[in-house]
Each structure stands twice: as structure tokens, then as C-alpha cells.
Design an enzyme around this catalytic site. Structure first.
Site, PDB file in Angstrom:
ATOM      1  N   ASP A 166       0.792  -0.973  -0.244  1.00 31.23           N
ATOM      2  CA  ASP A 166       0.121  -0.146  -0.085  1.00 31.23           C
ATOM      3  C   ASP A 166       0.753   1.266   0.050  1.00 31.23           C
ATOM      4  OD1 ASP A 166       0.919   0.362   2.574  1.00 31.23           O
ATOM      5  OD2 ASP A 166      -1.305   0.267   3.312  1.00 31.23           O
ATOM      6  N   CYS A 223       2.768  -3.488   3.976  1.00 35.09           N
ATOM      7  CA  CYS A 223       2.173  -2.393   4.401  1.00 35.09           C
ATOM      8  C   CYS A 223       2.677  -1.373   5.343  1.00 35.09           C
ATOM      9  CB  CYS A 223       0.720  -2.641   4.473  1.00 35.09           C
ATOM     10  SG  CYS A 223       0.432  -3.597   6.041  1.00 35.09           S
ATOM     11  N   THR A 230       2.784  -2.327   8.745  1.00 30.95           N
ATOM     12  CA  THR A 230       2.989  -3.024   9.958  1.00 30.95           C
ATOM     13  C   THR A 230       3.260  -4.311   8.980  1.00 30.95           C
ATOM     14  OG1 THR A 230       0.964  -3.592  10.105  1.00 30.95           O
ATOM     15  CG2 THR A 230       2.043  -2.004  11.612  1.00 30.95           C
ATOM     16  N   HIS A 285       8.248 -24.821   8.706  1.00 37.62           N
ATOM     17  CA  HIS A 285       6.978 -25.418   9.547  1.00 37.62           C
ATOM     18  C   HIS A 285       5.816 -25.104   9.038  1.00 37.62           C
ATOM     19  CE1 HIS A 285       9.575 -25.727  13.551  1.00 37.62           C
ATOM     20  NE2 HIS A 285      10.528 -26.075  12.525  1.00 37.62           N
ATOM     21  N   HIS A 318       5.036 -31.553  10.394  1.00 39.15           N
ATOM     22  CA  HIS A 318       4.540 -30.153   9.910  1.00 39.15           C
ATOM     23  C   HIS A 318       3.560 -30.248   8.934  1.00 39.15           C
ATOM     24  CE1 HIS A 318       7.536 -28.643  12.631  1.00 39.15           C
ATOM     25  NE2 HIS A 318       8.636 -29.444  11.892  1.00 39.15           N
TER      26      HIS A 318
HETATM   27  C1  RB5 Z   1      -1.777   2.663   6.519  1.00 45.35           C
HETATM   28  O1  RB5 Z   1      -1.855   3.696   7.310  1.00 45.35           O
HETATM   29  C2  RB5 Z   1      -1.526   1.504   7.385  1.00 45.35           C
HETATM   30  O2  RB5 Z   1      -2.768   1.418   8.222  1.00 45.35           O
HETATM   31  C3  RB5 Z   1      -1.429   0.117   6.699  1.00 45.35           C
HETATM   32  O3  RB5 Z   1      -0.176   0.229   6.027  1.00 45.35           O
HETATM   33  C4  RB5 Z   1      -1.098  -1.176   7.733  1.00 45.35           C
HETATM   34  O4  RB5 Z   1      -0.031  -0.816   8.562  1.00 45.35           O
HETATM   35  C5  RB5 Z   1      -2.124  -1.877   8.215  1.00 45.35           C
HETATM   36  O5  RB5 Z   1      -1.939  -3.014   8.856  1.00 45.35           O
END
Ligand code: RB5
Length: 155
Positions: A8, A65, A67, A98, A133
Site C-alpha cells: 500500500d 504495508c 506493519t 514449519h 509439519h
Molecule cells: C496505512 O496507514 C496502514 O494502516 C497500513 O499500511 C497497515 O499498517 C495496516 O495494517
């Protein structure tokens, strides 16, 4: 390998670095993520990349993204997808060995470029160990099958 990469707006720069790295390693990379900074919705990209892997149009996938979590949750809604968030290489190796993860995810707000490269290396260099596994991965598939039956009366 043919690797689909999706991201993203939070991960455009890291995606570009990892895409180039994968190409330098000799992989074919299919970029279906956004290349611009405008806000977009990570589920759209996670689903699209996951469908390519589930359909065999890519051997595996890399999801990025902010996180790594949101895009992996979206990808994991697609049947047959095992997308794992990894913030370091040991986890990246183990999710292949695994869990036979067919997609890895990480966060552009969590890991830097060099860490991301080492995560990708560890994942791509690892092999699924099978055996016990494989039995556990099959159990995950059975959960998916039960979910698909959910709401459908068998009586
Ligand atoms: C975008 O701001 C953020 O929410 C997205 O990149 C991600 O971290 C969501 O899990």
C-alpha cells in the site's frame, strides 16, 4: 521463482528496494502494488496478490504495508493462503520450514531495507520440512473447509 509483490501507500519506497533486490537475485517479480504515495486500501492489494498465489500464477508472494499485518490478514482470507508477518529472519525461515507459508509480509514502518532483505533471503532459502509439519498444515486447511461450510445447512 515468480514472485508477486504487493504493497500500500505506506510501503512504496521499501517495495521498490525489495523488488529490485529480488530481480537482482534472478527472480521474476510481478508488481501489483501501488507505486504512488496517495492513500489506498491494503486489502485490495493483499487479496489480489493472494489470488495470484492461490491460482498458481506466482510461486509465492511478498506483502508490505505499514506493519505487514493488515495486508497479511487480507491475504489470509483467500483459501490456500498462509501469509506470515516476519520482522526478522529466524521467523522468516521457520514460517517456510514449519508452516509452508506461501506469502511473507513485513512492515515498512517496522523494518528497514537491510532487515527486509535478510527476511526475504531467509524465507526464499528455506524449504518446507514436511512430516509432522505437513499434518499440521493440513489441519489448517481443514479449518478453511469448515469455514466454507459455515452457514450451509447439511440437514
Ligand atoms: C496505512 O496507514 C496502514 O494502516 C497500513 O499500511 C497497515 O499498517 C495496516 O495494517
Amino acid at each position: 521463482m515468480k514472485i508477486v509483490i504487493a504493497n500500500d501507500h505506506a510501503a512504496v519506497s521499501l517495495k521498490m528496494e525489495i523488488m529490485q533486490y529480488l530481480q537482482e537475485l534472478g527472480h521474476e517479480v510481478v508488481n501489483i502494488g501501488t507505486d504512488v504515495a496517495e492513500r489506498c486500501n491494503y486489502p485490495d492489494f493483499g487479496e489480489r496478490a493472494a489470488r495470484m498465489v492461490a491460482a498458481g500464477e506466482a510461486d509465492c508472494g511478498v506483502l508490505i504495508c505499514g506493519t505487514g499485518v493488515g495486508i497479511s490478514i487480507a491475504a489470509n482470507k483467500v483459501k490456500g493462503i498462509r501469509a506470515a508477518v516476519c520482522s526478522e529472519p529466524t521467523t522468516a525461515r521457520l514460517v517456510k520450514e514449519h508452516n509452508n507459508a506461501n506469502m511473507i509480509a513485513f512492515g515498512a514502518r517496522i523494518v528497514g531495507v537491510e532487515a527486509a532483505k535478510s527476511i526475504v533471503d531467509a524465507y526464499l532459502d528455506a524449504e518446507f520440512l514436511g512430516g509432522r509439519h505437513a499434518e499440521r498444515v493440513a489441519l489448517i486447511g481443514e479449518i478453511e473447509d469448515r469455514e466454507r461450510g459455515c452457514g450451509q445447512s447439511e440437514m
